[in-house]
Design a protein around this motif. Structure first.
Motif, PDB file in Angstrom:
ATOM      1  N   SER A  17       0.973  -1.261  -0.115  1.00 16.62           N
ATOM      2  CA  SER A  17       0.126   0.041   0.082  1.00 16.62           C
ATOM      3  C   SER A  17       0.964   1.222   0.008  1.00 16.62           C
ATOM      4  O   SER A  17       1.981   1.159   0.637  1.00 16.62           O
ATOM      5  CB  SER A  17      -0.988   0.200   1.195  1.00 16.62           C
ATOM      6  N   ARG A  67      -9.462  -1.136  -4.809  1.00 17.03           N
ATOM      7  CA  ARG A  67      -8.290  -0.891  -4.101  1.00 17.03           C
ATOM      8  C   ARG A  67      -7.860   0.467  -3.957  1.00 17.03           C
ATOM      9  O   ARG A  67      -7.095   0.615  -2.815  1.00 17.03           O
ATOM     10  CB  ARG A  67      -7.291  -1.636  -5.116  1.00 17.03           C
ATOM     11  N   ASP A  84      -4.382   0.439  -2.184  1.00 17.65           N
ATOM     12  CA  ASP A  84      -3.964  -0.652  -1.662  1.00 17.65           C
ATOM     13  C   ASP A  84      -3.945  -2.010  -2.476  1.00 17.65           C
ATOM     14  O   ASP A  84      -4.515  -1.558  -3.851  1.00 17.65           O
ATOM     15  CB  ASP A  84      -5.269  -1.057  -0.435  1.00 17.65           C
ATOM     16  N   SER A  85      -3.450  -3.086  -2.403  1.00 20.23           N
ATOM     17  CA  SER A  85      -3.328  -4.254  -3.222  1.00 20.23           C
ATOM     18  C   SER A  85      -2.713  -4.019  -4.483  1.00 20.23           C
ATOM     19  O   SER A  85      -3.283  -4.310  -5.702  1.00 20.23           O
ATOM     20  CB  SER A  85      -4.781  -4.909  -3.331  1.00 20.23           C
ATOM     21  N   LYS A  87      -0.383  -3.504  -7.782  1.00 22.73           N
ATOM     22  CA  LYS A  87       0.086  -4.330  -8.701  1.00 22.73           C
ATOM     23  C   LYS A  87       1.023  -3.869  -9.406  1.00 22.73           C
ATOM     24  O   LYS A  87       1.072  -2.509  -9.507  1.00 22.73           O
ATOM     25  CB  LYS A  87      -1.190  -4.848  -9.427  1.00 22.73           C
ATOM     26  N   ASP A  90       0.248  -0.721 -11.976  1.00 25.83           N
ATOM     27  CA  ASP A  90      -0.172   0.503 -11.375  1.00 25.83           C
ATOM     28  C   ASP A  90       1.112   1.393 -11.320  1.00 25.83           C
ATOM     29  O   ASP A  90       1.073   2.712 -10.981  1.00 25.83           O
ATOM     30  CB  ASP A  90      -0.526   0.295  -9.920  1.00 25.83           C
TER      31      ASP A  90
END
Length: 127
Positions: A17, A67, A84-85, A87, A90
């Motif tokens: 995060s 997310r 959050d979460s 990848k 991103d």
């Protein structure tokens, strides 16, 4: 003179995060719609999220729904993007945007629809 200053970017592992912040000055923040865009190398700038002046209306691009969370503190003239979460996809430079409008129900998915931009902050997600 409107200034938007982002902070909070960095390197994080997939699944982790980050929280981005954007401090605004030179505009009536509480009457402004705020947003976040991102741009990955070789790609166009992409809409991420938008938040109304009151904080009551939000929009997200499909790839971050569930997310990412956009929020604001009008007392601090600051907008946030909780991510959050995360990848690897991103990974991008994230830009804060502002538009002097209190209009509700109008999504602004194109960069040309926003008047003010920050300098960007790099977010890198490693796999």
């Amino acid at each position: 003179q409107v200034q938007l200053v982002e902070s909070g970017g960095g390197l994080v592992q997939a699944g982790g995060s980050l929280r981005l912040s954007c401090a605004a000055s030179g505009l009536t923040f509480s009457r402004s719609t705020m947003g976040w865009f991102r741009q990955a190398p070789g790609k166009e700038r992409e809409f991420v999220a938008q938040l109304s002046w009151s904080g009551g209306t939000t929009y997200y691009t499909d790839s971050v729904k569930g997310r990412f969370t956009i929020s604001r503190d009008n007392a601090k003239n600051t907008v946030y993007l909780q991510m959050d979460s995360l990848k690897p996809e991103d990974t991008a430079v994230y830009y804060c945007t502002a538009q002097r409008t209190q209009a509700l129900g109008v999504i602004r998915p194109k960069p040309s629809l926003w008047s003010y931009w920050g300098q960007g902050t790099q977010v890198t997600v490693s796999s």
